[in-house]
Design an enzyme around this catalytic site. Structure first.
Site, mmCIF file in Angstrom:
data_model
loop_
_atom_site.group_PDB
_atom_site.id
_atom_site.type_symbol
_atom_site.label_atom_id
_atom_site.label_comp_id
_atom_site.label_asym_id
_atom_site.label_seq_id
_atom_site.Cartn_x
_atom_site.Cartn_y
_atom_site.Cartn_z
ATOM 1 N N ASP A 1 -10.054 -7.832 -8.246
ATOM 2 C CA ASP A 1 -9.640 -8.254 -8.041
ATOM 3 C C ASP A 1 -10.722 -9.719 -7.339
ATOM 4 O O ASP A 1 -10.715 -11.490 -7.384
ATOM 5 C CB ASP A 1 -9.615 -8.548 -6.324
ATOM 6 C CG ASP A 1 -8.054 -7.830 -6.133
ATOM 7 O OD1 ASP A 1 -7.312 -7.237 -6.955
ATOM 8 O OD2 ASP A 1 -7.743 -7.470 -4.938
ATOM 9 N N ASP B 1 -22.482 -2.272 -6.700
ATOM 10 C CA ASP B 1 -23.484 -2.962 -5.481
ATOM 11 C C ASP B 1 -24.060 -4.611 -6.898
ATOM 12 O O ASP B 1 -23.783 -5.218 -6.488
ATOM 13 C CB ASP B 1 -24.302 -2.493 -4.774
ATOM 14 C CG ASP B 1 -25.650 -1.611 -5.675
ATOM 15 O OD1 ASP B 1 -25.297 -1.103 -6.642
ATOM 16 O OD2 ASP B 1 -26.344 -1.746 -4.718
ATOM 17 N N TYR C 1 -8.413 7.693 -4.994
ATOM 18 C CA TYR C 1 -7.116 6.976 -4.081
ATOM 19 C C TYR C 1 -6.513 8.348 -4.123
ATOM 20 O O TYR C 1 -5.153 8.964 -3.681
ATOM 21 C CB TYR C 1 -6.261 6.408 -4.370
ATOM 22 C CG TYR C 1 -7.303 4.764 -4.545
ATOM 23 C CD1 TYR C 1 -8.585 5.172 -3.612
ATOM 24 C CD2 TYR C 1 -7.745 3.844 -5.161
ATOM 25 C CE1 TYR C 1 -9.263 3.628 -3.398
ATOM 26 C CE2 TYR C 1 -7.735 2.423 -4.775
ATOM 27 C CZ TYR C 1 -8.985 2.539 -4.171
ATOM 28 O OH TYR C 1 -9.520 1.149 -3.815
ATOM 29 N N ASP D 1 -10.852 -1.114 -8.778
ATOM 30 C CA ASP D 1 -9.863 -1.987 -7.729
ATOM 31 C C ASP D 1 -10.841 -3.853 -7.156
ATOM 32 O O ASP D 1 -9.819 -4.473 -7.120
ATOM 33 C CB ASP D 1 -9.237 -1.042 -6.848
ATOM 34 C CG ASP D 1 -8.437 -2.070 -5.530
ATOM 35 O OD1 ASP D 1 -7.570 -2.387 -6.067
ATOM 36 O OD2 ASP D 1 -8.078 -1.300 -4.957
ATOM 37 N N LYS E 1 -22.295 3.933 -9.771
ATOM 38 C CA LYS E 1 -23.159 4.440 -8.783
ATOM 39 C C LYS E 1 -23.804 5.676 -8.629
ATOM 40 O O LYS E 1 -23.677 6.951 -8.478
ATOM 41 C CB LYS E 1 -22.441 4.570 -7.372
ATOM 42 C CG LYS E 1 -23.309 4.555 -5.901
ATOM 43 C CD LYS E 1 -23.889 2.459 -6.149
ATOM 44 C CE LYS E 1 -24.682 2.931 -4.552
ATOM 45 N NZ LYS E 1 -25.733 1.843 -4.834
#
Ligand code: NAD
Length: 359
Positions: free
Chosen positions: A245, A217, A140, A241, A185
């Site tokens: 959620d 994942d 970001y 992020d 990852k």
């Protein structure tokens, strides 16, 4: 204790009033004083000053030990250009305060299991996961560009950026069940391999915490399959992020979930994860528990007052046990209460607990 209070817009004002009420109850009980100073942010600030983050607000926050924030935004300001919209004020204050670690607990009280999407046997006696997300690095904030028909974003992390959030995560795990899972990852991304190296090295100083690794994942799947295996999850900005959620949905309502964003030292920004909910604003329908639990996090992380923080959390649990519900978590045979009454019930409950003094 100096606390900046930023109600913001919509239900932000209503829920923060309840959090302040509960903080006053707990400070009376333990005989400490809190100096509250109110500041403007978001739409409320645009209406008065023309900008979403006035300098005065930055100053009040920087001169405080903790900042309690409601929520910003609403249809009234939706047509303004991006840089002067309420949300710009929110990103701006996070940046000004240099808060790099975002703590999002996903707590499901056993009485609220019906509010979760998961089956009862998966939830057991409730959930309590803490996600620690790096907040001001990664994709970001990395270099981004578009040339012709190509575009790219860069996930860039430096060792010090990883170190500071990792130390926070280990410290938190140490105070909880002592388990930390680094989600990354590392089979594909070089930045993830750097994270593993740094986290591994810091683990040497926290031998009492059990460290494990998981690919993102798999983590997305495991959160649904068996969320109880997790205690603290540490992860980079974008993965955090998305996963936070996902984890919040396990617990049913946005109205129950607090958050803390921490920087160097004890400075912290504490806010419910929900927005300003214009659809229910001004109707005494908002659930104030996320804001009240954010105040408890402030006592724990900025003021090192574990006892007072626990009292607030126990008071919330007790009010739920007694069958009181706001509309968003209402079930058959329970007693529905408004924002104000929920705040009163929790404040009264806080005052009721005995203080046990060690002899
Ligand atoms: P929202 O979180 O405000 O609301 C989503 C839904 O959840 C709504 O139906 C709302 O009524 C309900 N809800 C949220 N909090 C609740 C509570 N405490 N009690 C009961 N019900 C609750 O998200 P949205 O509708 O997408 O956004 C509304 C505004 O809030 C927008 O302007 C958005 O930009 C802003 N927003 C601000 C923040 C923030 O300040 N941190 C976060 C998200 C959205």
């Amino acid at each position: 204790m100096r606390v900046a209070v930023i109600p913001g817009d919509g239900i932000g004002k209503e829920v923060i009033a309840q959090a302040v009420k509960v903080l006053k109850a707990v400070s009376n009980k333990y005989n400490f004083s809190i100096n509250f100073k109110e500041a403007l942010l978001g739409g409320a600030a645009i209406d008065v000053t023309g900008v979403p983050l006035p300098n005065e607000t930055i100053e009040i926050c920087k001169n405080s030990d903790g900042i309690l924030l409601g929520a910003v935004g609403g249809p009234k300001w939706d047509k303004l250009p991006g840089n002067i919209r309420p949300e710009a004020g929110l990103l701006g204050i996070r940046k000004e305060l240099g808060v790099f670690a975002n703590l999002r607990p996903a707590i499901l009280f056993s009485e609220l299991k019906v509010a979760s999407n998961l089956k009862e046997e998966v939830l057991g006696d409730g959930l309590n996961i803490m996600i620690v997300r790096e907040l001001i690095g990664g994709a970001y904030f990395g270099e981004k560009k578009r040339i012709g028909d190509k575009a790219w974003d860069t996930i860039a992390y430096s060792v010090p950026e990883i170190e500071r959030v990792t130390v926070k995560a280990f410290e938190i795990a140490r105070k909880r069940a002592g388990k930390l899972t680094l989600v990354d990852k590392a089979n594909v991304l070089e930045s993830s391999r750097l994270w593993r190296e740094v986290v591994n090295r810091i683990a040497e100083d926290f031998k009492d915490v059990q460290l494990s690794y998981m690919y993102v994942d798999n983590a997305a799947m495991q959160l649904i399959r068996d969320p109880k295996q997790f205690d603290v999850i540490l992860t980079e900005n974008m993965f955090g992020d998305i996963l936070s959620d996902e984890a919040s949905m396990l617990t049913g309502s946005l109205g129950m979930l607090p958050s803390a964003s921490l920087g160097e030292g004890n400075v912290g920004l504490y806010e419910p994860i929900h927005g300003s909910a214009p659809d229910i604003a001004g109707q005494d329908k908002a659930n104030p528990i996320a804001a009240i639990m954010s105040a408890a996090m402030m006592l724990r992380y900025s003021f090192n007052n574990e006892e007072a923080a626990n009292d607030i959390e126990k008071a919330v649990a007790r009010v739920i046990e007694r069958g009181y519900r706001s509309l968003d978590i209402m079930e058959a045979k329970m007693k529905v209460v408004g924002t104000e009454e929920m705040g009163n019930l929790i404040a009264n409950e806080v005052s009721k607990f005995q203080i046990f003094k060690k002899i």
